[in-house]
Design a protein around this motif. Structure first.
Motif, PDB file in Angstrom:
ATOM      1  N   ILE A 130       0.448  -1.013   0.373  1.00 37.12           N
ATOM      2  CA  ILE A 130       0.051   0.133  -0.207  1.00 37.12           C
ATOM      3  C   ILE A 130       0.751   1.559  -0.260  1.00 37.12           C
ATOM      4  CG2 ILE A 130      -0.297   0.366   2.091  1.00 37.12           C
ATOM      5  CD1 ILE A 130      -3.093   1.028   0.250  1.00 37.12           C
ATOM      6  N   HIS A 131       2.652   1.025   0.837  1.00 35.03           N
ATOM      7  CA  HIS A 131       2.770   2.236   0.291  1.00 35.03           C
ATOM      8  C   HIS A 131       3.799   2.375  -0.774  1.00 35.03           C
ATOM      9  CE1 HIS A 131       3.111   2.102   5.062  1.00 35.03           C
ATOM     10  NE2 HIS A 131       3.668   1.051   5.021  1.00 35.03           N
ATOM     11  N   ILE A 132       3.673   2.047  -1.528  1.00 37.90           N
ATOM     12  CA  ILE A 132       3.812   2.258  -3.422  1.00 37.90           C
ATOM     13  C   ILE A 132       3.115   2.320  -3.914  1.00 37.90           C
ATOM     14  CG2 ILE A 132       6.429   1.409  -2.359  1.00 37.90           C
ATOM     15  CD1 ILE A 132       5.744  -1.036  -4.462  1.00 37.90           C
ATOM     16  N   GLY A 133       1.446   2.103  -3.599  1.00 39.50           N
ATOM     17  CA  GLY A 133       0.297   1.751  -4.924  1.00 39.50           C
ATOM     18  C   GLY A 133      -0.897   1.523  -4.157  1.00 39.50           C
ATOM     19  N   LYS A 156      -7.790  -4.581   0.119  1.00 38.79           N
ATOM     20  CA  LYS A 156      -8.180  -3.844   1.890  1.00 38.79           C
ATOM     21  C   LYS A 156      -7.208  -4.900   2.408  1.00 38.79           C
ATOM     22  CE  LYS A 156     -11.566  -4.245   5.835  1.00 38.79           C
ATOM     23  NZ  LYS A 156     -12.536  -3.942   5.954  1.00 38.79           N
ATOM     24  N   VAL A 157      -6.627  -5.169   3.501  1.00 37.57           N
ATOM     25  CA  VAL A 157      -5.600  -6.571   4.145  1.00 37.57           C
ATOM     26  C   VAL A 157      -6.942  -7.509   4.395  1.00 37.57           C
ATOM     27  CG1 VAL A 157      -5.952  -5.762   6.200  1.00 37.57           C
ATOM     28  CG2 VAL A 157      -3.580  -6.613   5.882  1.00 37.57           C
ATOM     29  N   SER A 158      -5.910  -9.115   4.323  1.00 40.11           N
ATOM     30  CA  SER A 158      -6.633 -10.004   4.557  1.00 40.11           C
ATOM     31  C   SER A 158      -5.931 -11.037   5.383  1.00 40.11           C
ATOM     32  CB  SER A 158      -8.268 -10.327   3.402  1.00 40.11           C
ATOM     33  OG  SER A 158      -7.202 -11.026   2.600  1.00 40.11           O
ATOM     34  N   MET A 159      -5.795 -12.110   5.440  1.00 36.27           N
ATOM     35  CA  MET A 159      -4.510 -12.429   5.771  1.00 36.27           C
ATOM     36  C   MET A 159      -4.543 -13.404   4.426  1.00 36.27           C
ATOM     37  SD  MET A 159      -5.230 -13.800   9.114  1.00 36.27           S
ATOM     38  CE  MET A 159      -5.042 -15.071   9.142  1.00 36.27           C
ATOM     39  N   ASP A 160      -5.562 -13.204   3.031  1.00 35.33           N
ATOM     40  CA  ASP A 160      -4.942 -14.171   1.741  1.00 35.33           C
ATOM     41  C   ASP A 160      -3.232 -13.196   1.679  1.00 35.33           C
ATOM     42  OD1 ASP A 160      -6.800 -15.418   1.137  1.00 35.33           O
ATOM     43  OD2 ASP A 160      -7.876 -14.728   0.150  1.00 35.33           O
ATOM     44  N   MET A 162      -2.307  -5.410   9.325  1.00 38.21           N
ATOM     45  CA  MET A 162      -2.424  -6.525   9.120  1.00 38.21           C
ATOM     46  C   MET A 162      -3.207  -7.070  10.583  1.00 38.21           C
ATOM     47  SD  MET A 162      -2.523  -9.390   8.228  1.00 38.21           S
ATOM     48  CE  MET A 162      -2.577 -11.041   8.351  1.00 38.21           C
ATOM     49  N   PRO A 163      -3.227  -5.930  11.339  1.00 38.29           N
ATOM     50  CA  PRO A 163      -4.302  -6.327  12.696  1.00 38.29           C
ATOM     51  C   PRO A 163      -5.968  -6.481  12.555  1.00 38.29           C
ATOM     52  CG  PRO A 163      -2.807  -4.851  13.637  1.00 38.29           C
ATOM     53  CD  PRO A 163      -2.596  -5.103  11.841  1.00 38.29           C
ATOM     54  N   THR A 164      -6.184  -5.364  11.436  1.00 34.46           N
ATOM     55  CA  THR A 164      -7.903  -5.530  10.831  1.00 34.46           C
ATOM     56  C   THR A 164      -7.827  -6.374  10.755  1.00 34.46           C
ATOM     57  OG1 THR A 164      -7.489  -2.918   9.851  1.00 34.46           O
ATOM     58  CG2 THR A 164      -8.893  -4.131   9.475  1.00 34.46           C
ATOM     59  N   VAL A 215     -14.177  -5.726  14.472  1.00 33.79           N
ATOM     60  CA  VAL A 215     -14.679  -4.652  13.584  1.00 33.79           C
ATOM     61  C   VAL A 215     -13.578  -3.503  13.633  1.00 33.79           C
ATOM     62  CG1 VAL A 215     -16.643  -3.014  13.687  1.00 33.79           C
ATOM     63  CG2 VAL A 215     -15.457  -3.365  11.686  1.00 33.79           C
ATOM     64  N   ASN A 216     -12.409  -2.780  13.070  1.00 34.13           N
ATOM     65  CA  ASN A 216     -11.153  -1.935  14.036  1.00 34.13           C
ATOM     66  C   ASN A 216     -12.051  -0.177  13.353  1.00 34.13           C
ATOM     67  OD1 ASN A 216      -9.482  -0.162  13.862  1.00 34.13           O
ATOM     68  ND2 ASN A 216      -7.763  -1.244  12.277  1.00 34.13           N
ATOM     69  N   VAL A 217     -12.068   0.002  14.279  1.00 32.48           N
ATOM     70  CA  VAL A 217     -12.823   1.093  14.658  1.00 32.48           C
ATOM     71  C   VAL A 217     -12.609   2.055  13.141  1.00 32.48           C
ATOM     72  CG1 VAL A 217     -13.567   0.948  16.566  1.00 32.48           C
ATOM     73  CG2 VAL A 217     -11.433   1.815  16.358  1.00 32.48           C
ATOM     74  N   LEU A 218     -10.867   1.638  13.092  1.00 36.99           N
ATOM     75  CA  LEU A 218     -10.281   2.511  12.065  1.00 36.99           C
ATOM     76  C   LEU A 218     -10.025   1.460  10.580  1.00 36.99           C
ATOM     77  CD1 LEU A 218      -7.670   4.344  14.068  1.00 36.99           C
ATOM     78  CD2 LEU A 218      -9.513   5.329  13.261  1.00 36.99           C
ATOM     79  N   ASP A 219     -11.018   1.124  10.185  1.00 40.18           N
ATOM     80  CA  ASP A 219     -10.843   0.506   9.132  1.00 40.18           C
ATOM     81  C   ASP A 219     -11.351   1.372   7.550  1.00 40.18           C
ATOM     82  OD1 ASP A 219     -14.256  -0.843   7.342  1.00 40.18           O
ATOM     83  OD2 ASP A 219     -12.067  -2.515   8.101  1.00 40.18           O
TER      84      ASP A 219
END
Length: 311
Positions: free
Chosen positions: A137-140, A144-148, A212-214, A223-227
């Motif tokens: 995500i830092h370069i493009g 959304k993050v997932s276990m995958d 990753m914590p999300t 649910v991450n409140v900062l999702d």
């Protein structure tokens, strides 16, 4: 010369069992005609990915751990025969000096955008880079993050190092273990609202949509409140946290400030007194190596699920 000889030996040993492999690394494709034989990993979680795939004999060292974190007993045993080449982010000279042919790192996990160590700066020295998926995500843009994200890295490393069967077996076991745990959970109809507290007092450093914590929180029925925070790891203001009113706080434990000290800061801060998680003293701790992409993520989901929904 040493690296050339090792690479030739690896090629001869691999024989017809290793065909040319190309994997996707962020926005690049990286090709290999033989398994790397002098690999370096950065950070504790990436190093554990290498170790869990049985790749220690393919490594010449690791970087970026002791400058921030301590190794637990399991990790110390895993890297016992490997040197730490740099306590924090390595310089280009460190990697070249180790005669490396492969660097497993990520953006803000051993590389910085515009820094001296990048896939482009290492390429002329024959060092190929595979980038941690979560960090892309830092370069493009990325989903959304997932276990995958974590599974993808293990499977790609398996392809690169010629241990694809091992990687696939491991990932299948992780998935089955996680599904079995989730099936036994008894969450409420509404996901538990969770805030991730990494560090910082003036402004908290936390996990946004791409960290990753999300994914771990969602797998545990929260649910991450900062999702909706379009960042990976970043700072927010405490007013935002109060407004989101989390029911549970996940503390990330590492560095000089202990998890207990972080909890005490939140408990004793009058501005945070009306947050449900603080009022009800609902905190759970994840070690850094559990909260970042790596082999301990399934264990982390179990720890969260039990804290969220246990008696």
């Amino acid at each position: 010369m040493k690296r050339i000889a090792l690479s030739l030996m690896a090629t001869l040993m691999a024989g017809s069992a290793y065909a040319e492999v190309t994997v996707k690394s962020c926005d690049r494709e990286v090709s290999f005609d033989a398994p790397p034989s002098a690999a370096i990993s950065n950070d504790v979680n990436l190093t554990e990915m290498m170790l869990v795939l049985g790749l220690r004999d393919k490594m010449v060292g690791y970087t970026g751990i002791s400058g921030w974190k301590t190794l637990d007993e399991e990790m110390r045993e895993g890297v016992a025969e490997l040197p730490e080449l740099s306590e924090k982010y390595p310089t280009k000279e460190v990697l070249i000096g180790a005669d490396a042919d492969f660097y497993f790192a990520g953006w803000n996990y051993g590389m910085k955008v515009g820094g001296e160590v990048t896939p482009e700066t290492l390429e002329p020295f024959g060092i190929k880079v595979y980038e941690l998926t979560e960090s892309c995500i830092h370069i493009g843009n990325k989903p959304k993050v997932s276990m995958d994200d974590m599974y993808n890295d293990l499977l790609n490393l398996g392809k690169v190092f010629g241990v694809e069967d091992r990687a696939e077996t491991l990932v299948s076991a992780y998935k089955a273990d996680l599904e079995e745990f989730k099936a036994a959970l008894n969450p409420s109809d509404e996901p538990l609202k969770v805030f991730v507290y990494d560090s910082g007092e003036d402004k908290p450093f936390t996990a946004g949509r791409y960290a990753m914590p999300t994914a771990l929180i969602e797998a545990a029925g929260g649910v991450n409140v900062l999702d909706d925070f379009e960042k990976s790891w970043a700072k927010v203001d405490w007013e935002t946290v109060v407004e989101k009113n989390p029911e549970m706080v996940v503390i990330v434990n590492y560095g000089n400030v202990t998890a207990e000290e972080k909890r005490d800061f939140m408990r004793n801060n009058p501005a945070l007194a009306n947050i449900d998680a603080v009022k009800n003293d609902r905190f759970v701790t994840l070690e850094y190596v559990e909260a970042t992409p790596g082999p301990r993520n399934v264990k982390a989901v179990k720890k969260l699920g039990n804290a969220f929904w246990g008696d």
